[in-house]
Write an enzyme that holds these catalytic residues in place. Structure first.
Site, mmCIF file in Angstrom:
data_model
loop_
_atom_site.group_PDB
_atom_site.id
_atom_site.type_symbol
_atom_site.label_atom_id
_atom_site.label_comp_id
_atom_site.label_asym_id
_atom_site.label_seq_id
_atom_site.Cartn_x
_atom_site.Cartn_y
_atom_site.Cartn_z
ATOM 1 C CD GLU A 6 37.769 56.065 33.224
ATOM 2 O OE1 GLU A 6 38.399 55.194 33.665
ATOM 3 O OE2 GLU A 6 37.124 56.340 32.189
ATOM 4 C CB CYS B 63 35.099 54.778 28.647
ATOM 5 S SG CYS B 63 34.201 53.149 28.623
ATOM 6 C CE LYS C 16 35.306 37.747 35.658
ATOM 7 N NZ LYS C 16 34.199 38.905 35.918
HETATM 8 P P1 ADP Z 1 36.521 48.201 37.836
HETATM 9 O O1 ADP Z 1 36.971 46.902 38.846
HETATM 10 O O2 ADP Z 1 36.943 49.346 37.892
HETATM 11 O O3 ADP Z 1 35.116 47.728 37.152
HETATM 12 P P2 ADP Z 1 37.847 46.244 35.921
HETATM 13 O O4 ADP Z 1 38.812 46.566 34.977
HETATM 14 O O5 ADP Z 1 38.678 45.605 37.211
HETATM 15 O O6 ADP Z 1 37.064 47.725 36.375
HETATM 16 O O7 ADP Z 1 36.971 45.347 35.652
HETATM 17 C C1 ADP Z 1 36.558 45.033 34.281
HETATM 18 C C2 ADP Z 1 36.581 43.578 34.035
HETATM 19 O O8 ADP Z 1 37.735 43.095 34.164
HETATM 20 C C3 ADP Z 1 35.662 42.935 35.081
HETATM 21 O O9 ADP Z 1 35.000 41.687 34.484
HETATM 22 C C4 ADP Z 1 36.459 42.131 35.875
HETATM 23 O O10 ADP Z 1 35.930 41.170 36.776
HETATM 24 C C5 ADP Z 1 37.746 41.857 35.169
HETATM 25 N N1 ADP Z 1 38.848 41.612 35.778
HETATM 26 C C6 ADP Z 1 39.270 42.282 36.795
HETATM 27 N N2 ADP Z 1 40.507 42.069 37.090
HETATM 28 C C7 ADP Z 1 41.014 40.981 36.161
HETATM 29 C C8 ADP Z 1 42.096 40.171 36.209
HETATM 30 N N3 ADP Z 1 43.319 40.261 36.778
HETATM 31 N N4 ADP Z 1 42.216 39.200 34.807
HETATM 32 C C9 ADP Z 1 41.269 39.099 33.948
HETATM 33 N N5 ADP Z 1 40.094 39.830 34.209
HETATM 34 C C10 ADP Z 1 39.863 40.699 35.408
#
Ligand code: ADP
Ligand code: MG
Length: 499
Positions: free
Chosen positions: A401, A299, A190
């Protein structure tokens, strides 16, 4: 092996248009079941770069089913042959370096010369490295009973869900899919909302070589596409790189399903410059460590730089002078060192932290480099790198961060004090110390709470070096043989009674 037939497309807008509205499921480029898409913005101009397919639960289900079917065959392909195919992926990707570099520059705003082309060019290394590790998927014989033969087998876990971020999308994806595939798993990736195209293109290129269904990729929103992937009953393992917040959500779902997770989360990595350090090398280390050319979006960013009182002012002056030489501008321009911040949300977040820091009593913000003057970039998400002086380790800017081009140069007097301050953080991803004294270096290497400690250097992730943090920086390692064995296989014990 089918012979690769995709030709590189060097115009990133044209390529983004070609990839728009597509997911890669079961070896085919297909639209989302709903037919819907979402806009991907070029952060340097604010213009629409393309429309990515909006994957949702129905697409997740289709991708996981395709992966599960393919995995039943893939696991029986001899390991050496799987490794050879993964190494073939490296060769296929090598023919697309320029194309992939330009595409990732378009969607992420990372400068082509300093960052994006580099990411595309080292991508193949990861596939070559893991492809060669296939023969290491060995088990053991166990001395148990002389009349029995007892042995262990390394078996794949099944379908792996890989959720990736936008900062180094292709490289971080590679660290997950290469070992997962070599170990006999099928993968559903994903991609991140902000950067779906380069990851999709890389998977499309690899699908010329791999059997259909072994590697699938979806784009979509976290809660509507990532979450159903984690929750899907046929997904047996999640590997994730992203924020602490999302990592916790994923770990909760994984706990309910009782499946293993690998989490690579945030950091607030300390860099310690002792009074006896080679100052110019330390300054160069801060340039690399803080990833100024990636707008600090790393990171492992050296976002807390502790500098001994005796060299503090000289260090700050030299670092400021170095960062000033970096040129901000159009990510696709070869003359550009620093590009744009990836998204309006990140842009606002970074600017907010700069405000918070600047308003802290005693703080001084040194803005470096210069905003781009090109009127085409007037709506671009550009932020001048900022070095903060006069903040202490308790300030918000030093604790949270930021994921932007902002670092704190914190003065210290005493070694014990700086080790305590460096460890006084929620995070524990990476740490560096700069000193000529071997005793200090070894002591710090033992005591710094981090997944990787480096002395007098600041390398980025390298194949063969385990990478991953402690504390809120996550759990599990990537990039090494052990990471493949521990995170993408399970050990089955077999006892044969020969009596
Ligand atoms: P940011 O939004 O700070 O860039 P995230 O950790 O939210 O960092 O995003 C990293 C990845 O996790 C992206 O591919 C995002 O779509 C995915 N993501 C965000 N929320 C969820 C969730 N609830 N479950 C699974 N994947 C998620
Ligand atoms: Mg998010």
């Amino acid at each position: 092996m089918r012979s690769p037939s995709l030709s590189p497309v060097l115009d990133p807008q044209a390529l983004a248009a070609e990839l728009s509205g597509k997911l890669l499921i079961g070896g085919a480029m297909v639209p989302a079941r709903s037919g819907r898409t979402f806009e991907v913005i070029d952060p340097a101009t604010g213009e629409v770069a393309g429309h990515a397919a909006l994957g949702e639960a129905a697409d997740v289900a289709a991708a996981v089913e395709a992966a599960a079917a393919a995995q039943r065959r893939w696991r029986d392909v001899p390991a050496r042959e799987r490794g050879r195919l993964v190494a073939d992926c490296a060769r296929a990707l090598s023919a697309h370096v320029e194309e992939l570099g330009r595409l990732v520059a378009l969607e992420t705003g990372k400068a082509l010369r300093t960052e994006s082309r580099l990411e595309a060019s080292i991508l193949a290394d990861v596939f070559t490295f893991f492809g060669g590790l296939a023969p290491e998927l060995k088990g053991e014989t166990v001395p148990f009973d002389p009349k029995m033969l007892t042995l262990t087998l390394r078996e794949p876990v099944g379908v792996v869900g890989a959720i990736i971020p936008w900062n180094v999308p292709m490289m971080l994806m590679a660290l997950k899919i290469a070992p997962a595939l070599v170990a006999g798993n099928a993968v559903v990736v994903k991609s991140a909302e902000e950067a779906p195209f380069a990851a999709l293109r890389a998977c499309q290129i690899m699908n010329q070589v791999l059997p259909a269904g072994v590697l699938n990729i979806l784009s979509g929103m976290g809660p509507d596409c990532g979450a159903p992937l984690v929750a899907h009953p046929k997904v047996a393992k999640i590997t994730f790189t992203g924020s602490v917040e999302t990592g916790r959500i994923i770990a909760r779902t994984a706990a309910d399903k009782l499946i293993p997770v690998t989490l690579e989360l945030g950091g607030k990595s300390p860099m310690i410059v002792m009074g006896d350090a080679d100052l110019d090398r330390a300054v160069d280390g801060a340039m690399i460590g803080m990833r100024f050319t990636r707008q600090g979006q790393s990171c492992t960013a050296a976002s807390r730089i502790f500098v001994h009182d005796s060299v503090h002012d000289a260090f700050a002056e030299k670092l400021k002078a170095k960062v000033d030489t970096l040129r901000m501008g159009d990510p696709l321009d070869e003359a550009t060192d620093i590009g744009a911040i990836v998204s309006p949300e990140q842009f606002e977040k970074v600017r907010n932290y700069i405000r918070i820091g600047a308003e802290t009593p005693g703080a001084r913000a040194l803005a470096c480099s210069a905003m781009p003057s090109d009127p085409r970039l007037a709506k671009g998400l550009f932020v001048q790198p900022v070095l903060f002086l006069g903040l202490d380790n308790d300030s918000r800017v030093a604790r949270e961060e930021i994921f932007g081009p902002v670092t704190c140069i914190i003065r210290f007097h005493d070694y014990e004090e700086v080790i305590a301050a460096a460890n006084d953080s929620e995070y524990g991803l990476a740490a560096t110390i700069w000193t000529r004294d071997l005793k200090t270096a070894l002591d710090a290497a033992h005591r710094l709470e981090a997944g990787i400690v480096q002395v007098n250097q600041n390398l980025v992730v390298q194949p063969n070096l385990s990478y991953g943090g402690v504390k809120s920086s996550g759990m599990g390692k990537e990039a090494s043989l052990e990471s493949m064995l521990e995170h993408f296989t399970h050990k089955k014990t077999v006892v044969l009674n020969m009596a």
